[in-house]
Design a protein around this motif. Structure first.
Motif, PDB file in Angstrom:
ATOM      1  N   GLY A 234      -5.169   1.081  -5.907  1.00 44.38           N
ATOM      2  CA  GLY A 234      -5.260   2.536  -5.951  1.00 44.38           C
ATOM      3  C   GLY A 234      -4.051   3.200  -5.304  1.00 44.38           C
ATOM      4  O   GLY A 234      -3.503   4.177  -5.825  1.00 44.38           O
ATOM      5  N   TRP A 235      -3.611   2.648  -4.179  1.00 48.17           N
ATOM      6  CA  TRP A 235      -2.418   3.200  -3.531  1.00 48.17           C
ATOM      7  C   TRP A 235      -1.171   2.948  -4.364  1.00 48.17           C
ATOM      8  O   TRP A 235      -0.257   3.778  -4.383  1.00 48.17           O
ATOM      9  CB  TRP A 235      -2.262   2.628  -2.126  1.00 48.17           C
ATOM     10  N   ASP A 236      -1.119   1.826  -5.077  1.00 45.58           N
ATOM     11  CA  ASP A 236       0.010   1.607  -5.986  1.00 45.58           C
ATOM     12  C   ASP A 236       0.098   2.734  -7.008  1.00 45.58           C
ATOM     13  O   ASP A 236       1.193   3.214  -7.333  1.00 45.58           O
ATOM     14  CB  ASP A 236      -0.140   0.267  -6.714  1.00 45.58           C
ATOM     15  N   GLY A 237      -1.049   3.153  -7.538  1.00 51.85           N
ATOM     16  CA  GLY A 237      -1.052   4.260  -8.488  1.00 51.85           C
ATOM     17  C   GLY A 237      -0.557   5.547  -7.858  1.00 51.85           C
ATOM     18  O   GLY A 237       0.188   6.318  -8.479  1.00 51.85           O
ATOM     19  N   ALA A 238      -0.948   5.788  -6.610  1.00 46.97           N
ATOM     20  CA  ALA A 238      -0.499   6.994  -5.915  1.00 46.97           C
ATOM     21  C   ALA A 238       1.014   6.964  -5.690  1.00 46.97           C
ATOM     22  O   ALA A 238       1.713   7.971  -5.891  1.00 46.97           O
ATOM     23  CB  ALA A 238      -1.229   7.142  -4.588  1.00 46.97           C
ATOM     24  N   LEU A 239       1.543   5.808  -5.275  1.00 49.11           N
ATOM     25  CA  LEU A 239       2.984   5.698  -5.050  1.00 49.11           C
ATOM     26  C   LEU A 239       3.766   5.863  -6.346  1.00 49.11           C
ATOM     27  O   LEU A 239       4.876   6.401  -6.340  1.00 49.11           O
ATOM     28  CB  LEU A 239       3.320   4.359  -4.398  1.00 49.11           C
ATOM     29  N   LEU A 240       3.196   5.400  -7.456  1.00 48.66           N
ATOM     30  CA  LEU A 240       3.836   5.606  -8.748  1.00 48.66           C
ATOM     31  C   LEU A 240       3.889   7.093  -9.084  1.00 48.66           C
ATOM     32  O   LEU A 240       4.922   7.613  -9.523  1.00 48.66           O
ATOM     33  CB  LEU A 240       3.089   4.854  -9.844  1.00 48.66           C
ATOM     34  N   GLY A 241       2.780   7.797  -8.864  1.00 50.67           N
ATOM     35  CA  GLY A 241       2.768   9.236  -9.122  1.00 50.67           C
ATOM     36  C   GLY A 241       3.781   9.974  -8.271  1.00 50.67           C
ATOM     37  O   GLY A 241       4.479  10.878  -8.750  1.00 50.67           O
ATOM     38  N   LEU A 242       3.896   9.576  -6.991  1.00 49.11           N
ATOM     39  CA  LEU A 242       4.866  10.208  -6.116  1.00 49.11           C
ATOM     40  C   LEU A 242       6.289   9.941  -6.599  1.00 49.11           C
ATOM     41  O   LEU A 242       7.152  10.830  -6.562  1.00 49.11           O
ATOM     42  CB  LEU A 242       4.681   9.705  -4.683  1.00 49.11           C
TER      43      LEU A 242
ATOM     44  N   ALA B   8     -14.519   0.593  15.414  1.00 50.09           N
ATOM     45  CA  ALA B   8     -15.756   0.099  14.815  1.00 50.09           C
ATOM     46  C   ALA B   8     -15.779  -1.425  14.706  1.00 50.09           C
ATOM     47  O   ALA B   8     -16.681  -1.989  14.100  1.00 50.09           O
ATOM     48  CB  ALA B   8     -15.938   0.714  13.421  1.00 50.09           C
ATOM     49  N   GLY B   9     -14.787  -2.104  15.299  1.00 48.40           N
ATOM     50  CA  GLY B   9     -14.724  -3.561  15.215  1.00 48.40           C
ATOM     51  C   GLY B   9     -13.483  -4.014  14.484  1.00 48.40           C
ATOM     52  O   GLY B   9     -12.457  -3.332  14.491  1.00 48.40           O
ATOM     53  N   GLU B  10     -13.583  -5.173  13.846  1.00 48.55           N
ATOM     54  CA  GLU B  10     -12.430  -5.688  13.117  1.00 48.55           C
ATOM     55  C   GLU B  10     -12.247  -4.927  11.817  1.00 48.55           C
ATOM     56  O   GLU B  10     -13.199  -4.665  11.087  1.00 48.55           O
ATOM     57  CB  GLU B  10     -12.589  -7.175  12.800  1.00 48.55           C
ATOM     58  N   GLY B  11     -11.011  -4.577  11.521  1.00 46.36           N
ATOM     59  CA  GLY B  11     -10.692  -3.888  10.279  1.00 46.36           C
ATOM     60  C   GLY B  11      -9.693  -4.666   9.461  1.00 46.36           C
ATOM     61  O   GLY B  11      -9.073  -5.622   9.940  1.00 46.36           O
ATOM     62  N   ARG B  12      -9.552  -4.266   8.223  1.00 41.97           N
ATOM     63  CA  ARG B  12      -8.554  -4.823   7.319  1.00 41.97           C
ATOM     64  C   ARG B  12      -7.445  -3.799   7.116  1.00 41.97           C
ATOM     65  O   ARG B  12      -7.685  -2.592   7.180  1.00 41.97           O
ATOM     66  CB  ARG B  12      -9.185  -5.153   5.964  1.00 41.97           C
ATOM     67  N   THR B  13      -6.252  -4.291   6.853  1.00 45.99           N
ATOM     68  CA  THR B  13      -5.135  -3.396   6.600  1.00 45.99           C
ATOM     69  C   THR B  13      -4.474  -3.725   5.273  1.00 45.99           C
ATOM     70  O   THR B  13      -4.417  -4.891   4.868  1.00 45.99           O
ATOM     71  CB  THR B  13      -4.063  -3.485   7.706  1.00 45.99           C
ATOM     72  N   VAL B  14      -4.000  -2.685   4.607  1.00 44.31           N
ATOM     73  CA  VAL B  14      -3.066  -2.856   3.497  1.00 44.31           C
ATOM     74  C   VAL B  14      -1.839  -2.008   3.824  1.00 44.31           C
ATOM     75  O   VAL B  14      -1.964  -0.879   4.304  1.00 44.31           O
ATOM     76  CB  VAL B  14      -3.656  -2.459   2.124  1.00 44.31           C
ATOM     77  N   THR B  15      -0.678  -2.573   3.603  1.00 46.86           N
ATOM     78  CA  THR B  15       0.580  -1.892   3.887  1.00 46.86           C
ATOM     79  C   THR B  15       1.435  -1.902   2.636  1.00 46.86           C
ATOM     80  O   THR B  15       1.615  -2.958   2.006  1.00 46.86           O
ATOM     81  CB  THR B  15       1.340  -2.591   5.030  1.00 46.86           C
TER      82      THR B  15
END
Length: 215
Positions: A141-149, A22-29
């Protein structure tokens, strides 16, 4: 929750750009090591009963080509599944559009002391949303998920019932966690080349979203 800030500190974060259909995207890792073997981490990521304990209730067919839906959150299709090392899914909020792209890829690697977990979320992001929040909108939001895991894998005795999670979300500890996570994504944004004014504005907006001041 146990050792919340230690788990936050165990994560390394990076943000960047990527070319998407869809064009240029952003990434978070996000990357960290869990003190569990690779099969255990894979099971926690791919078993419906376990997923709902540390993240959200999930429905659908959890197999290659299957579609899934998280309750009140994203859904999509399982695009790649190579047990116990690789999982890639589309990640859609609401109705999909040909002008948008959003995928999440998780890679697991056995290392000394456990399993290295790497999550990469690539998406087209509306310019106005990026200018307001930077990577923190999804990164925190992903930080919260990784904490739950982490709680699920390392501290199985911790109460992760819906009631316990809701109570924690309004606690001082949760406010501290989300404030620090917002700041951490600000540092990742700065490392990507953003100027101080943008970083400060994005951190403030992200913090206010995830940890609003008490009324």
């Amino acid at each position: 929750m146990k050792d919340v800030m230690a788990h936050l500190a165990a994560v390394t974060r990076r943000t960047g750009t990527a070319t998407t259909p869809a064009g240029e995207g952003r990434t978070v890792t996000l990357r960290r090591v869990y003190r569990a073997d690779i099969e255990e981490v894979w099971s926690a990521l791919t078993t419906a009963e376990r997923i709902q304990r540390w993240f959200l209730p999930i429905s659908g067919e959890l197999k290659l080509g299957g579609r899934f839906q998280f309750e009140g959150n994203a859904g999509g299709e399982i695009l790649a599944c190579e047990p116990p090392r690789l999982l890639r899914v589309s990640w859609v909020m609401g109705e999909p559009s040909p002008d948008t792209f959003s995928e999440v890829e998780v890679r697991l690697t056995p290392v000394e002391g456990g399993t290295e977990f790497e999550l990469v979320h690539t998406a087209t992001v509306p310019p106005e949303m990026w200018q307001q929040f930077g990577p923190g909108a999804v990164g925190v939001g992903w930080d919260g998920a990784l904490l739950g895991l982490a709680q699920h894998l390392v501290y199985p005795e911790v109460d992760l019932s819906d009631e316990a999670k809701q109570a924690w979300m309004v606690s001082d500890e949760a406010r501290q966690f989300y404030t620090a996570a917002s700041q951490a994504w600000g540092e990742a944004l700065r490392a990507s080349g953003a100027d101080d004014e943008f970083v400060a504005s994005a951190v403030a907006a992200t913090t206010n979203f995830y940890a609003p001041a008490a009324q």
